[in-house]
Design an enzyme around this catalytic site. Structure first.
Site, mmCIF file in Angstrom:
data_model
loop_
_atom_site.group_PDB
_atom_site.id
_atom_site.type_symbol
_atom_site.label_atom_id
_atom_site.label_comp_id
_atom_site.label_asym_id
_atom_site.label_seq_id
_atom_site.Cartn_x
_atom_site.Cartn_y
_atom_site.Cartn_z
ATOM 1 N N GLU A 173 0.803 -1.210 0.000
ATOM 2 C CA GLU A 173 0.000 0.000 0.000
ATOM 3 C C GLU A 173 0.845 1.273 0.000
ATOM 4 O O GLU A 173 0.432 2.294 -0.545
ATOM 5 C CB GLU A 173 -0.923 0.018 1.228
ATOM 6 N N ASP A 222 -10.111 10.792 -7.230
ATOM 7 C CA ASP A 222 -10.922 9.710 -7.795
ATOM 8 C C ASP A 222 -12.403 9.880 -7.507
ATOM 9 O O ASP A 222 -13.199 9.001 -7.814
ATOM 10 C CB ASP A 222 -10.466 8.368 -7.223
ATOM 11 N N THR A 268 -8.414 10.787 1.183
ATOM 12 C CA THR A 268 -8.043 9.449 1.618
ATOM 13 C C THR A 268 -6.978 9.608 2.688
ATOM 14 O O THR A 268 -6.042 10.386 2.513
ATOM 15 C CB THR A 268 -7.478 8.626 0.444
#
Length: 275
Positions: free
Chosen positions: A60, A78, A83
């Protein structure tokens, strides 16, 4: 449930790595009295859990230092807003809201509590209205608070880690298998559609049986990883399958079903080692 690209892939492709927690997907859904024989050991052993966090972080975040990610926050563009954190909580998908609500419950008056009305307003969108310009700064400030760090840990466990371990134990797989489940839930989300965890497991069931149903553990995990790779290849963001091919498959081929150290693997061609 939307699928979850890795942070590194997301940054390259301009996507988000966050997944929306599926309602009702909890450890209790998968636990049963039959789990008792394997409940005492597995990925939930503290030393094994630390290994799991490091391996996932290698995929990640291209790092083994998962604890450095509490302060991470970015809008990758996105459509899911910001995030952030150790598992990719998003302002547009509800899990960030639930995290900040938990933080407020545990520490009233914290630096993020004032954003709760705004987080409720932007939930389901990519909007920063009311968050900018100071939310990212305040998130990083909160990330230095051990209470907030524990909130991130607990939400990670509730939504991703505990359900994966519980399902693994119910299926009769050992530590490696439980890790394979956890990594799949982190990337794909704990949903039931074909490219979420539930769908991946269902596809695997068409080709093998887990040990709890009389199947061979290695054959089952190969079938699960085959289904996982299929799901990853359905999206461009998941098309690099090295976190399976040059990590989990390596451990499985070595017969390391207990995920014992030392461990050597690669993700995106980068080598990693845990001694």
């Amino acid at each position: 449930m939307e699928n979850r690209p890795t942070r590194r892939t997301a940054l390259l492709l301009g996507l988000s790595l966050a997944a929306v927690p599926a309602a009702g997907f909890t450890a209790s859904r998968f636990a049963s009295p039959a789990d008792a024989a394997v409940r005492a050991t597995g990925l939930d052993d503290p030393a094994k859990k630390e290994i799991a966090m490091q391996i996932v972080c290698s995929a990640e975040n291209s790092s083994l230092d998962w604890k450095a990610q509490y302060k991470y926050i970015e809008d990758i563009g996105d459509g899911r807003g910001y995030t952030a954190g150790i598992i990719g909580f998003c302002s547009g998908t509800g899990d960030m809201l639930e995290l900040v609500e938990l933080y407020a419950d545990r520490k009233s008056g914290n630096v993020l509590e004032k954003y709760l009305p705004v987080l409720r307003d932007v939930d389901g969108s990519d909007s920063h209205d009311g968050l900018d310009p100071n939310y990212t700064r305040d998130w990083r400030t909160a990330a230095g608070d051990s209470v907030f760090q524990q909130c991130q840990n607990d939400e990670r466990d509730r939504v991703y880690f505990n359900p994966a371990v519980a399902q693994g134990k119910s299926d009769g797989v050992r530590t490696l298998g439980q890790f394979c489940y956890y990594d799949a839930i982190v990337m794909h989300g704990p949903g039931s559609d074909s490219t979420s965890f539930g769908g991946i497991r269902k596809r695997a069931l068409g080709n093998a049986k887990p040990p709890s149903q009389g199947g061979n553990e290695t054959a089952w995990l190969n079938a699960f990883l085959d289904a996982r790779v299929w799901a990853m290849k359905q999206e461009e963001a998941h098309s690099d399958t090295s976190r399976v091919d040059t990590a989990q498959r390596v451990f499985l081929r070595n017969g390391n079903l207990n995920l014992d150290t030392p461990l050597d693997w690669k993700v995106y061609g980068d080598p990693y080692h845990i001694g």
